[in-house]
Design an enzyme around this catalytic site. Structure first.
Site, PDB file in Angstrom:
ATOM      1  N   VAL A 166     -49.003 -71.176  18.943  1.00  7.00           N
ATOM      2  CA  VAL A 166     -48.498 -69.853  18.533  1.00  7.00           C
ATOM      3  C   VAL A 166     -48.355 -68.946  19.742  1.00  7.00           C
ATOM      4  O   VAL A 166     -47.395 -68.181  19.855  1.00  7.00           O
ATOM      5  CB  VAL A 166     -49.420 -69.226  17.478  1.00  7.00           C
ATOM      6  CG1 VAL A 166     -48.827 -67.900  16.990  1.00  7.00           C
ATOM      7  CG2 VAL A 166     -49.615 -70.168  16.306  1.00  7.00           C
ATOM      8  N   ASP A 167     -49.303 -69.024  20.672  1.00 17.54           N
ATOM      9  CA  ASP A 167     -49.183 -68.249  21.905  1.00 17.54           C
ATOM     10  C   ASP A 167     -47.936 -68.651  22.685  1.00 17.54           C
ATOM     11  O   ASP A 167     -47.219 -67.790  23.216  1.00 17.54           O
ATOM     12  CB  ASP A 167     -50.418 -68.467  22.785  1.00 17.54           C
ATOM     13  CG  ASP A 167     -51.588 -67.592  22.383  1.00 17.54           C
ATOM     14  OD1 ASP A 167     -51.359 -66.433  22.014  1.00 17.54           O
ATOM     15  OD2 ASP A 167     -52.727 -68.065  22.438  1.00 17.54           O
ATOM     16  N   ILE A 168     -47.679 -69.939  22.782  1.00 20.06           N
ATOM     17  CA  ILE A 168     -46.512 -70.412  23.524  1.00 20.06           C
ATOM     18  C   ILE A 168     -45.222 -69.945  22.857  1.00 20.06           C
ATOM     19  O   ILE A 168     -44.291 -69.458  23.518  1.00 20.06           O
ATOM     20  CB  ILE A 168     -46.540 -71.940  23.651  1.00 20.06           C
ATOM     21  CG1 ILE A 168     -47.770 -72.403  24.445  1.00 20.06           C
ATOM     22  CG2 ILE A 168     -45.261 -72.448  24.299  1.00 20.06           C
ATOM     23  CD1 ILE A 168     -47.839 -71.862  25.846  1.00 20.06           C
ATOM     24  N   GLY A 171     -44.812 -66.306  23.517  1.00 19.11           N
ATOM     25  CA  GLY A 171     -44.382 -66.092  24.892  1.00 19.11           C
ATOM     26  C   GLY A 171     -42.895 -66.351  25.076  1.00 19.11           C
ATOM     27  O   GLY A 171     -42.208 -65.612  25.798  1.00 19.11           O
TER      28      GLY A 171
END
Length: 377
Positions: A166-168, A171
């Site tokens: 989810v962070d990727i 980003g």
């Protein structure tokens, strides 16, 4: 050296951990000058996230922080805070992923920065958007955002994805939003605020699964390695080890059963269309597994690939990197750095540009190694 796409772009990067730093590293690879602002004496949390380590450096931190300069400032200190304000006054882009309200309290929020830098592109990355003051850790978002409910061997066994996906994804959305805002600024001279959050990014990235609920009211469940809408599309046993089949159309299915030596399955009315194959998935899996048991995964991979059937063995990360190398994708780069006794090995930027390719100018910085002594940042 050829010029890069984002040469001359200055980014003040207040991002921490993964989503923000991943976005700014992508932009740094494309030529932007990224100044990473870290907490003096401590640095980005990921500097302490290990193992694995290379010497005394975290490979987690290294994965998203190349091509950046590190300024170590204590933003509670008036002198350091003033330096930060001077930096954002000159920056083309400001990126931050603090809890909502933090940058405002420091006098570095969007409204304050716009007063001194009217055409700034200001990107805020949060967990839940707006003023929702909730911490946005990836595992938490995977849970509350529904991803864990559809991941795992079966319903009732929620499982996280094996990377902070989810962070990727967030980003990537941040980088796209920043580039869109810069394009608008190029045309109009007008800056703007870009806001992305982990929950919205995940719901968008769930794609067909979220669409199935929003459009048809269907709440998807975990199906292990199966696909809710396609068959055969899962992991199968062979004579030695598992093999993935990803058969997406009737032509591929006909080629599959021909190679497996059971061409009569193509004429079976239960398997005539993808919809029928999904409806009779259990029997289809039994029929295909019985045929695959006659050979090894590598043998089937070679034969099926030659006939255009999407398939592949289950690789670990080392196998995956080796495959990319065999395919000529050059997945690993080595960055020479006089401050270290060996080159820093990194995963290459996946974007290929024919005129302005990604560059690898510097290894991930040591904490505060570029901090200006005076207000000349």
């Amino acid at each position: 050296m050829r010029s890069a796409s984002l040469d001359g772009l200055l980014i003040a990067d207040f991002g921490r951990v993964l989503a923000g730093p991943y976005a700014t590293m992508l932009l740094a690879d494309l030529g932007a000058d990224v100044v990473k602002i870290e907490r003096a004496g401590v640095g980005d949390d990921t500097r302490q996230w290990g193992p694995p380590w290379v010497g005394d450096e975290s490979t987690y931190f290294q994965s998203v922080n190349r091509n950046k300069r590190s300024f170590a400032w204590d933003l509670r200190d008036p002198a350091d805070l003033q330096q930060a304000r001077e930096l954002v006054a000159r920056a083309d882009v400001v990126v931050e992923n603090f809890l909502p309200g933090t940058m405002d309290r420091l006098g570095l929020g969007y409204d304050a920065v716009r007063e001194i830098n009217p055409d700034v592109v200001y990107c805020s990355v949060t967990g839940f958007g707006g003023e929702n003051n909730l911490p946005g850790y990836d595992l938490l978002i995977q849970a509350v955002g529904g991803l864990m409910s559809i991941t795992g061997p079966e319903p009732g066994v929620p499982t996280k994805v094996g990377v902070a996906v989810v962070d990727i994804i967030t980003g990537l959305h941040a980088a796209v939003g920043i580039l869109a805002a810069l394009r608008h600024r190029d045309r109009t001279g007008e800056g703007q605020r870009v806001e992305v959050n982990l929950l919205s990014s995940l719901l968008s990235a769930l794609a067909n699964q979220t669409s199935g609920y929003v459009g048809a009211g269907v709440v998807p469940q975990a199906m292990g390695n199966r696909h809710p809408s396609i068959a055969p599309y899962e992991v199968f046993r062979t004579g030695d080890r598992p093999l993935v089949l990803a058969v997406g159309n009737n032509r591929q299915f006909a080629s599959l059963v021909e190679v497996l030596g059971v061409p009569e399955l193509a004429g079976d009315e239960r398997y005539a269309t993808n919809t029928q194959r999904v409806a009779h998935r259990e029997q289809l899996v039994r029929d295909i597994t019985a045929a695959l048991s006659a050979g090894s995964a590598d043998e089937w991979f070679e034969k099926l690939t030659a006939q255009g059937v999407p398939c592949g063995p289950l690789n670990d990360i080392a196998d995956a990197v080796a495959l990319a190398e065999r395919l000529g994708l050059n997945p690993v780069v080595e960055i020479d750095d006089p401050r270290r006794d060996r080159p820093v090995r990194q995963v290459a930027n996946p974007i290929r540009l024919s005129a302005t390719p990604a560059s690898y100018r510097s290894a991930p910085p040591r904490l505060g190694e570029d901090t200006p002594a005076v207000s000349t940042c």
